[in-house]
Scaffold this active site. Structure first.
Site, short mmCIF file in Angstrom:
data_model
loop_
_atom_site.label_atom_id
_atom_site.label_comp_id
_atom_site.label_asym_id
_atom_site.label_seq_id
_atom_site.Cartn_x
_atom_site.Cartn_y
_atom_site.Cartn_z
N SER B 319 0.84 -1.19 0.00
CA SER B 319 0.00 0.00 0.00
C SER B 319 0.88 1.26 0.00
O SER B 319 0.62 2.22 -0.71
CB SER B 319 -0.90 -0.01 1.23
OG SER B 319 -1.51 1.24 1.39
N TRP B 322 2.43 1.58 -3.36
CA TRP B 322 1.45 2.03 -4.34
C TRP B 322 1.34 3.55 -4.34
O TRP B 322 1.14 4.18 -5.39
CB TRP B 322 0.07 1.41 -4.03
CG TRP B 322 -1.00 2.00 -4.89
CD1 TRP B 322 -1.31 1.64 -6.16
CD2 TRP B 322 -1.87 3.08 -4.57
NE1 TRP B 322 -2.32 2.42 -6.64
CE2 TRP B 322 -2.69 3.32 -5.68
CE3 TRP B 322 -2.05 3.89 -3.42
CZ2 TRP B 322 -3.67 4.32 -5.71
CZ3 TRP B 322 -3.02 4.87 -3.45
CH2 TRP B 322 -3.81 5.08 -4.57
N HIS B 323 1.49 4.15 -3.14
CA HIS B 323 1.36 5.60 -3.07
C HIS B 323 2.46 6.32 -3.84
O HIS B 323 2.27 7.45 -4.29
CB HIS B 323 1.34 6.08 -1.61
CG HIS B 323 0.00 5.95 -0.98
ND1 HIS B 323 -0.45 4.77 -0.43
CD2 HIS B 323 -1.03 6.83 -0.85
CE1 HIS B 323 -1.68 4.95 0.02
NE2 HIS B 323 -2.05 6.17 -0.23
N GLY B 324 3.59 5.71 -3.98
CA GLY B 324 4.65 6.35 -4.73
C GLY B 324 5.90 5.52 -4.74
O GLY B 324 6.16 4.76 -3.80
N PHE B 469 -0.16 10.06 -7.31
CA PHE B 469 -0.13 8.62 -7.03
C PHE B 469 -0.80 7.85 -8.16
O PHE B 469 -0.98 6.69 -8.08
CB PHE B 469 -0.80 8.31 -5.69
CG PHE B 469 -0.23 9.12 -4.56
CD1 PHE B 469 1.14 9.38 -4.51
CD2 PHE B 469 -1.03 9.66 -3.58
CE1 PHE B 469 1.68 10.15 -3.48
CE2 PHE B 469 -0.50 10.42 -2.55
CZ PHE B 469 0.85 10.67 -2.50
#
Lengths: 367, 469
Positions: B319, B322-324, B469
């Site tokens: 997670s 996934w944000h960056g 993102f």
């Protein structure tokens, strides 16, 4: 139930109509376009590519920058932020008592402008020499207009404040006194009377207000009268309070780009009345743009003869109607010999080019 | 063209609403699709073709999942195609950067490559695609018959760029049968205006203060006072909430205007009493996706305790990633994953409600410091400044200078917004019961919209935090 549903539909349709309002304002004829002060309305062309997105970006910018609704919305935003929070969306704006002003040279500091004692001494000696050539009957008078920097110094950021005495102003003034040259220091006068007289600076602009320049012109006439032992009072003036602005007294209303004009009774306008049959001065005027306010207020025509030319920075010559005429240093020298007085108007910021080269170049011709 | 841009609010929104409601029902999906493609093309013309192409391929692969006798094979192929696309655009630069760093350490020659630009909304596009494929595989939804309707699901402009992540099985019926009513425009506009005001009038104001640390050099950062370090952390904590929840409100509002019901993304997350609860209230659609499409397939709670902790750790690390594509995001994910495990290990749910809420909030705040930092050293400097306690004054003159009246008022709104009363009022407002109240709400929405618009058209480009993102 059916009525209720149709009412909702009407509300929804009204809402959609209102959503179109900012778009329609841009394109409906007859809606005045409120220009935003300080923003150049340029007709940008869309030169980029639609494939890499640059054209979209340019088109979007063009569409929004030139939209009429944007100017009204911008003023609305500025107005509510100013009214609720006292926030001003403009650069270099400071507060003086209960009103605001703009300091036009954000990095200015007197100390960093200092050109050195020797240079100032040299120019002062040239003025002494010029006075010698012209004789006592034609006084060379140095006029130092007030400085916005000095007038508002305590309200400016630290970077603009000057505590050092190593400044052009300090040495020029000391030298003028020491060499007993004719001069008027309006900076000192207005600074000392700051609490008693109306604001003397256009809140947005560089120059003194029409009011301040007329007070100075009146004082100058009295000073010349005392020097020449002759009575010059070729005009009188009245002051009127005004809330707005004129060309010279550019009000911060424009800088703030707000909707409602703020009330400010501290600005005064002047009405100049020439006196008939009174003798006008024949002068040679060398100066910076501070003299332009004397010209624009109408004081120049009342004070000086029509052949008293104004030599802007000693590089361009204007007649009494402010029309440009050829600059001829020999003619200036000849005019000086027939003048009642020579005026050198040099504001404090411009003391770094004290005299504009005028005394040295004229003395060269006299020699 | 973001929702909070002048051209969207002044031109796109009124025009598409007008054309939509003037068009016959049969053309409306096509119109929304054209509008969505236009909007994406306007902002990223290079990438619209990639999204259309990949979506086209996905459409046929999902039909193979449904019709083939080897659905699992096609599902793996489908997920691989979509994740490969995401990895290439989002993580390739990151992997090469780190690999080069490794090569540099060992004295080997580094790989030369041109950095790859990130297509806007690629992460959300991938997630939407995965929900489609998996829902069809699980027989929870039938594959879309119409390619145009499928493209609309993937490219629908309110949710394309930053969510909410819409599950295909939930939106599929709405694509073919939904009630388009003019009244929806009122409800949607109200929600949209609330979101716009959250973004423009609160998040942007808080960012003036919250972004200060990014503008300072390391020396200033290392000597900044404790109060300023806490204030900037607090401002960012609320900024990211109002920015993202504002965006989500706008997306839900836009969806409502066109007759769609998009899922909620937030439910007062800062009032959570545990990190577990926080993740049920923050970015709800992402949490839902992670639970249904990652955590449960990994075994979820049905496995042994140690494996469950490992699953949690994997889910939160991914997670974060996934944000960056950055180590600080991974660290942020690990940070939350660890707290979740600690909560379950020590059953930290016996203290009083307020204390639990405060502790959770402080943990989350520290997480945002990691999230917001541009590097490890910046995060470390910020965290150490928060506990330096050298400046005993709550606010020195420098703090007061920055903490201007705008930020103060925005903070007051934030604190008021956290109370239960505001939630009740908000719910009341969003459920229009009669004409009189609907006119009042419309008036409120109109004022908020107008004030926000005055900021939007006079400001510079100001994207939402979650756009990257």
């Amino acid at each position: 139930m059916k009525t209720r549903s149709s009412t909702y539909r009407y509300i929804a349709l009204t809402l959609m109509g209102l959503l179109f309002l900012p778009l329609l304002v841009n394109h409906l004829p007859g809606i005045p376009k409120a220009h935003v002060f300080g923003v150049e309305e340029q007709q940008d062309s869309v030169s980029g590519s639609w494939l890499d997105g640059s054209a979209q970006h340019q088109f979007e910018k063009k569409l929004m920058d030139h939209s009429v609704s944007r100017t009204y919305l911008l003023r609305f935003r500025n107005q509510y932020q100013y009214t609720l929070f006292g926030k001003i969306n403009a650069n270099n704006i400071y507060k003086f008592g209960d009103y605001y002003f703009r300091f036009y040279i954000p990095s200015f500091n007197d100390a960093s402008n200092f050109i050195g004692k020797d240079s100032i001494e040299h120019t002062l000696d040239e003025i002494v020499q010029l006075q010698h050539y012209l004789g006592d009957s034609i006084p060379v008078i140095t006029i130092i207009p007030p400085s916005k920097h000095h007038y508002y110094q305590q309200f400016l950021p630290e970077r603009n404040r000057t505590r050092s005495k190593e400044t052009n102003y300090h040495y020029v003034l000391a030298g003028l006194k020491q060499k007993q040259l004719h001069h008027i220091d309006f900076n000192h006068y207005f600074l000392n009377n700051r609490s008693e007289i109306p604001a003397i600076f256009a809140k947005g602009g560089i120059h003194w207000t029409s009011y301040a320049s007329t007070v100075a012109a009146d004082s100058l006439m009295k000073y010349i009268s005392s020097v020449k032992q002759e009575h010059y009072d070729s005009f009188s003036y009245d002051t009127v309070y005004h809330n707005g602005f004129n060309v010279d007294d550019l009000d911060l209303e424009l800088l703030r780009n707000i909707l409602v004009k703020p009330k400010d009774t501290r600005l005064r306008d002047v009405i100049i009345t020439p006196k008939k049959g009174k003798k006008r001065l024949k002068a040679v005027i060398i100066g910076d743009s501070f003299f332009l306010t004397i010209q624009n207020s109408g004081a120049r025509k009342a004070m000086f003869t029509d052949d008293s030319f104004y030599h802007y920075y000693f590089s361009r010559t204007y007649n009494s109607d402010l029309e440009l005429i050829p600059f001829d240093i020999h003619k200036i020298k000849d005019a000086m010999k027939e003048a009642d007085c020579i005026l050198l108007v040099n504001d404090i910021t411009n003391l770094q080019v004290f005299g504009f080269g005028f005394p040295r170049r004229i003395n060269y011709l006299f020699r | 063209m973001t929702f909070s841009s002048g051209i969207f609010l002044v031109y796109f929104l009124p025009l598409i609403l007008l054309i939509y409601f003037c068009s016959p029902t049969i053309l409306r999906n096509g119109l929304l699709l054209a509008g969505s493609i236009f909007l994406y093309w306007w902002g990223a013309p290079d990438f619209i073709w990639i999204l259309l192409l990949v979506s086209g391929i996905n459409f046929y692969v999902v039909h193979r999942i449904h019709n083939s006798e080897r659905p699992k094979f096609y599902l793996v192929l489908y997920v691989t195609i979509n994740l490969a696309l995401l990895c290439y655009y989002k993580y390739f630069n990151f992997f090469i950067d780190n690999f080069n760093l490794l090569l540099e350490q060992t004295g080997l020659q580094q790989i030369q490559w041109a950095a790859i630009a990130l297509p806007i909304g690629i992460s959300f596009h991938t997630f939407h695609s995965i929900t489609y494929g998996v829902d069809v595989y699980r027989k929870e939804a039938k594959p879309q018959k119409s390619m145009f309707n499928y493209w609309l699901f993937i490219l629908f402009f309110p949710q394309l760029v930053a969510g909410p992540i819409v599950k295909y099985k939930k939106i599929a019926p709405q694509l073919s049968h939904r009630k388009d009513r003019l009244e929806n425009v009122i409800n949607g506009f109200y929600r949209f205006s609330i979101g716009l005001a959250k973004k423009v009038l609160i998040a942007n104001v808080l960012s003036e203060y919250g972004d200060l640390l990014h503008n300072w050099d390391t020396t200033v950062l290392q000597t900044s006072s404790t109060s300023i370090a806490w204030m900037t952390a607090l401002c960012y904590t609320f900024e990211i909430y109002f920015d993202f929840s504002g965006y989500s409100d706008m997306a839900v509002g836009l969806g409502t205007m066109f007759g769609f019901r998009l899922p909620e993304n937030f439910n007062r997350p800062y009032l959570s009493k545990s990190i577990t609860e926080f993740w049920r209230r923050w970015h709800i659609s992402l949490g839902d996706f992670m639970r249904n499409y990652l955590y449960i397939p990994l075994g979820g709670n049905r496995v042994g305790t140690n494996r469950m902790y490992l699953n949690l750790f994997i889910v939160f690390t991914l997670s974060g990633l996934w944000h960056g594509a950055s180590w600080n995001f991974i660290l942020w994910g690990v940070f939350h994953g660890c707290w979740l495990i600690i909560e379950r290990l020590f059953r930290l749910q016996k203290s009083t409600s307020f204390l639990r809420m405060l502790i959770t909030f402080i943990i989350v705040l520290h997480g945002w410091v990691l999230f917001d930092a541009d590097s490890f050293s910046e995060a470390w400097n910020h965290l150490t400044a928060m506990y330096r306690f050298e400046s005993v004054e709550f606010m020195d003159s420098a703090d007061l200078f920055y903490f201007n009246s705008h930020v103060f008022i925005a903070t007051m709104i934030v604190l008021l917004g956290m109370t239960k009363l505001s939630r009740l009022y908000y719910l009341k407002l969003t459920q229009i019961r009669n004409i009189k109240t609907s006119l009042i709400y419309l008036f409120i929405a109109g004022i908020l919209f107008f004030i926000s618009l005055s900021h939007v058209v006079t400001g510079s480009f100001n994207p939402f935090i979650y756009f990257k993102f």
